[in-house]
Write a protein that holds these residues in place. Structure first.
Motif, PDB file in Angstrom:
ATOM      1  N   TYR A 102       4.888  89.042  35.106  1.00 31.06           N
ATOM      2  CA  TYR A 102       6.155  89.696  34.766  1.00 31.06           C
ATOM      3  C   TYR A 102       6.184  91.073  35.403  1.00 31.06           C
ATOM      4  CZ  TYR A 102      10.084  91.414  31.998  1.00 31.06           C
ATOM      5  OH  TYR A 102      11.294  91.928  31.596  1.00 31.06           O
ATOM      6  N   GLN A 103       7.297  91.416  36.012  1.00 32.17           N
ATOM      7  CA  GLN A 103       7.444  92.732  36.647  1.00 32.17           C
ATOM      8  C   GLN A 103       7.955  93.742  35.624  1.00 32.17           C
ATOM      9  OE1 GLN A 103      10.320  92.946  39.821  1.00 32.17           O
ATOM     10  NE2 GLN A 103       9.439  94.838  40.622  1.00 32.17           N
ATOM     11  N   HIS A 104       7.131  94.760  35.373  1.00 33.79           N
ATOM     12  CA  HIS A 104       7.504  95.854  34.467  1.00 33.79           C
ATOM     13  C   HIS A 104       7.917  97.035  35.331  1.00 33.79           C
ATOM     14  CE1 HIS A 104       7.132  98.618  30.990  1.00 33.79           C
ATOM     15  NE2 HIS A 104       6.697  99.472  31.914  1.00 33.79           N
ATOM     16  N   ILE A 105       9.160  97.495  35.128  1.00 32.29           N
ATOM     17  CA  ILE A 105       9.647  98.687  35.812  1.00 32.29           C
ATOM     18  C   ILE A 105      10.058  99.668  34.732  1.00 32.29           C
ATOM     19  CG2 ILE A 105      11.370  99.645  37.381  1.00 32.29           C
ATOM     20  CD1 ILE A 105      11.582  96.852  38.647  1.00 32.29           C
ATOM     21  N   GLY A 106       9.437 100.844  34.733  1.00 27.89           N
ATOM     22  CA  GLY A 106       9.741 101.840  33.715  1.00 27.89           C
ATOM     23  C   GLY A 106       8.503 102.639  33.366  1.00 27.89           C
ATOM     24  N   SER A 107       8.482 103.149  32.170  1.00 31.47           N
ATOM     25  CA  SER A 107       7.388 104.010  31.730  1.00 31.47           C
ATOM     26  C   SER A 107       6.092 103.222  31.540  1.00 31.47           C
ATOM     27  CB  SER A 107       7.769 104.678  30.399  1.00 31.47           C
ATOM     28  OG  SER A 107       6.671 105.397  29.898  1.00 31.47           O
ATOM     29  N   ALA A 108       4.998 103.812  31.976  1.00 30.34           N
ATOM     30  CA  ALA A 108       3.689 103.199  31.768  1.00 30.34           C
ATOM     31  C   ALA A 108       3.385 103.061  30.281  1.00 30.34           C
ATOM     32  CB  ALA A 108       2.602 104.019  32.458  1.00 30.34           C
ATOM     33  N   SER A 109       3.925 103.952  29.468  1.00 29.51           N
ATOM     34  CA  SER A 109       3.671 103.885  28.020  1.00 29.51           C
ATOM     35  C   SER A 109       4.335 102.672  27.384  1.00 29.51           C
ATOM     36  CB  SER A 109       4.152 105.169  27.339  1.00 29.51           C
ATOM     37  OG  SER A 109       5.553 105.285  27.449  1.00 29.51           O
ATOM     38  N   GLU A 110       5.248 102.002  28.087  1.00 29.20           N
ATOM     39  CA  GLU A 110       5.923 100.819  27.551  1.00 29.20           C
ATOM     40  C   GLU A 110       5.266  99.511  27.997  1.00 29.20           C
ATOM     41  OE1 GLU A 110       8.446 100.730  25.308  1.00 29.20           O
ATOM     42  OE2 GLU A 110       8.059 102.881  25.155  1.00 29.20           O
ATOM     43  N   ILE A 111       4.136  99.601  28.675  1.00 34.34           N
ATOM     44  CA  ILE A 111       3.474  98.383  29.151  1.00 34.34           C
ATOM     45  C   ILE A 111       2.951  97.547  27.991  1.00 34.34           C
ATOM     46  CG2 ILE A 111       1.414  97.554  30.381  1.00 34.34           C
ATOM     47  CD1 ILE A 111       2.052  99.591  32.567  1.00 34.34           C
ATOM     48  N   PHE A 112       2.412  98.163  26.941  1.00 36.47           N
ATOM     49  CA  PHE A 112       1.875  97.382  25.819  1.00 36.47           C
ATOM     50  C   PHE A 112       2.939  96.501  25.173  1.00 36.47           C
ATOM     51  CE2 PHE A 112      -1.541 100.668  25.868  1.00 36.47           C
ATOM     52  CZ  PHE A 112      -2.593  99.804  26.151  1.00 36.47           C
ATOM     53  N   PRO A 113       4.149  97.005  24.867  1.00 36.77           N
ATOM     54  CA  PRO A 113       5.184  96.106  24.326  1.00 36.77           C
ATOM     55  C   PRO A 113       5.576  94.999  25.318  1.00 36.77           C
ATOM     56  CG  PRO A 113       5.802  98.397  23.947  1.00 36.77           C
ATOM     57  CD  PRO A 113       4.585  98.403  24.815  1.00 36.77           C
ATOM     58  N   THR A 114       5.509  95.297  26.610  1.00 36.74           N
ATOM     59  CA  THR A 114       5.814  94.269  27.606  1.00 36.74           C
ATOM     60  C   THR A 114       4.771  93.160  27.549  1.00 36.74           C
ATOM     61  OG1 THR A 114       6.891  95.918  29.013  1.00 36.74           O
ATOM     62  CG2 THR A 114       6.250  93.850  30.057  1.00 36.74           C
ATOM     63  N   TYR A 115       3.508  93.515  27.353  1.00 32.12           N
ATOM     64  CA  TYR A 115       2.474  92.479  27.196  1.00 32.12           C
ATOM     65  C   TYR A 115       2.764  91.615  25.970  1.00 32.12           C
ATOM     66  CZ  TYR A 115      -0.882  93.649  30.866  1.00 32.12           C
ATOM     67  OH  TYR A 115      -1.503  93.826  32.078  1.00 32.12           O
ATOM     68  N   ASP A 116       3.247  92.201  24.884  1.00 33.16           N
ATOM     69  CA  ASP A 116       3.617  91.400  23.708  1.00 33.16           C
ATOM     70  C   ASP A 116       4.663  90.359  24.074  1.00 33.16           C
ATOM     71  OD1 ASP A 116       1.858  92.804  22.077  1.00 33.16           O
ATOM     72  OD2 ASP A 116       3.414  94.176  21.333  1.00 33.16           O
ATOM     73  N   PHE A 117       5.667  90.762  24.861  1.00 32.95           N
ATOM     74  CA  PHE A 117       6.700  89.848  25.335  1.00 32.95           C
ATOM     75  C   PHE A 117       6.079  88.716  26.169  1.00 32.95           C
ATOM     76  CE2 PHE A 117       9.440  88.836  29.030  1.00 32.95           C
ATOM     77  CZ  PHE A 117      10.421  88.101  28.380  1.00 32.95           C
ATOM     78  N   ILE A 118       5.171  89.077  27.084  1.00 33.72           N
ATOM     79  CA  ILE A 118       4.505  88.084  27.937  1.00 33.72           C
ATOM     80  C   ILE A 118       3.729  87.084  27.079  1.00 33.72           C
ATOM     81  CG2 ILE A 118       2.659  87.772  29.647  1.00 33.72           C
ATOM     82  CD1 ILE A 118       3.545  90.512  30.826  1.00 33.72           C
ATOM     83  N   HIS A 119       2.990  87.588  26.088  1.00 27.86           N
ATOM     84  CA  HIS A 119       2.186  86.711  25.235  1.00 27.86           C
ATOM     85  C   HIS A 119       3.070  85.744  24.458  1.00 27.86           C
ATOM     86  CE1 HIS A 119      -0.908  90.218  25.232  1.00 27.86           C
ATOM     87  NE2 HIS A 119      -0.912  89.562  26.373  1.00 27.86           N
ATOM     88  N   GLN A 120       4.189  86.220  23.939  1.00 25.14           N
ATOM     89  CA  GLN A 120       5.119  85.357  23.205  1.00 25.14           C
ATOM     90  C   GLN A 120       5.707  84.290  24.128  1.00 25.14           C
ATOM     91  OE1 GLN A 120       8.001  87.969  21.380  1.00 25.14           O
ATOM     92  NE2 GLN A 120       6.434  89.021  20.180  1.00 25.14           N
ATOM     93  N   TRP A 121       6.108  84.686  25.336  1.00 24.49           N
ATOM     94  CA  TRP A 121       6.663  83.731  26.284  1.00 24.49           C
ATOM     95  C   TRP A 121       5.633  82.665  26.640  1.00 24.49           C
ATOM     96  CZ3 TRP A 121       5.507  81.796  31.042  1.00 24.49           C
ATOM     97  CH2 TRP A 121       6.517  81.103  31.708  1.00 24.49           C
ATOM     98  N   SER A 122       4.395  83.087  26.910  1.00 24.80           N
ATOM     99  CA  SER A 122       3.333  82.142  27.287  1.00 24.80           C
ATOM    100  C   SER A 122       3.132  81.110  26.188  1.00 24.80           C
ATOM    101  CB  SER A 122       2.024  82.886  27.563  1.00 24.80           C
ATOM    102  OG  SER A 122       2.142  83.710  28.688  1.00 24.80           O
ATOM    103  N   SER A 123       3.010  81.568  24.963  1.00 26.50           N
ATOM    104  CA  SER A 123       2.793  80.674  23.825  1.00 26.50           C
ATOM    105  C   SER A 123       3.963  79.706  23.656  1.00 26.50           C
ATOM    106  CB  SER A 123       2.592  81.501  22.559  1.00 26.50           C
ATOM    107  OG  SER A 123       2.421  80.661  21.447  1.00 26.50           O
TER     108      SER A 123
END
Length: 158
Positions: A102-123
């Motif tokens: 997944y391509q994250h564009i924005g603040s580095a501090s928002e990467i952790f919530p993006t990983y949550d999104f990735i994990h939910q999508w994968s599952s």
């Protein structure tokens, strides 16, 4: 209504990657400070790297469930050969692996919530996370932590 496109999430098998760079090991709460320092260090020393594959792509690598030997965060560049590694830098081989990307564009501090999104999508799509395998963050833009452009690659299997 905005014309801004939403990045696509997908799975992809990435080939083996050889990385030269620096390894950071510190307390979890210090990575937010130490990673940008390492990024700046290797960016300033980019001219020392030989056999670069894509000098415009910086790679961060880590394992969620790392052994003591694998613990830490690597920051580096992909190379085609480990010949002529710059002094005080380390090497790492990330083997071929399937990832949710997944391509994250924005603040580095928002990467952790993006990983949550990735994990939910994968599952939801039938993929099982592989926390014992290397995760990769492939940066196209890393100099401004408020506006990074990074492919987040989370290891999975069917």
């Amino acid at each position: 209504m905005s014309n801004k496109t939403v990045p696509e999430i997908y799975t992809k098998t990435l080939k083996e990657i050889k990385i030269v760079g620096v390894r950071i090991q510190c307390a979890d709460d210090q990575y937010a400070e130490k990673i940008p320092e390492a990024v700046k260090l290797i960016t300033n020393r980019l001219h020392e790297f030989k056999h670069l594959v894509q000098p415009v792509k910086q790679i961060g690598v880590f394992k969620v469930n790392a052994t003591q030997e694998e613990d830490g965060y690597w920051v580096g560049f992909e190379v085609s050969s480990f010949a002529d590694v710059p002094m005080d830098m380390t090497t790492l081989i990330v083997p071929e692996q399937m990832y949710t990307v997944y391509q994250h564009i924005g603040s580095a501090s928002e990467i952790f919530p993006t990983y949550d999104f990735i994990h939910q999508w994968s599952s939801k799509n039938g993929y099982k996370r592989q926390p014992n395998q290397w995760s990769m963050e492939i940066y196209s833009n890393w100099e401004n932590p408020q506006q990074v452009d990074v492919l987040l690659c989370d290891p999975v299997k069917m």
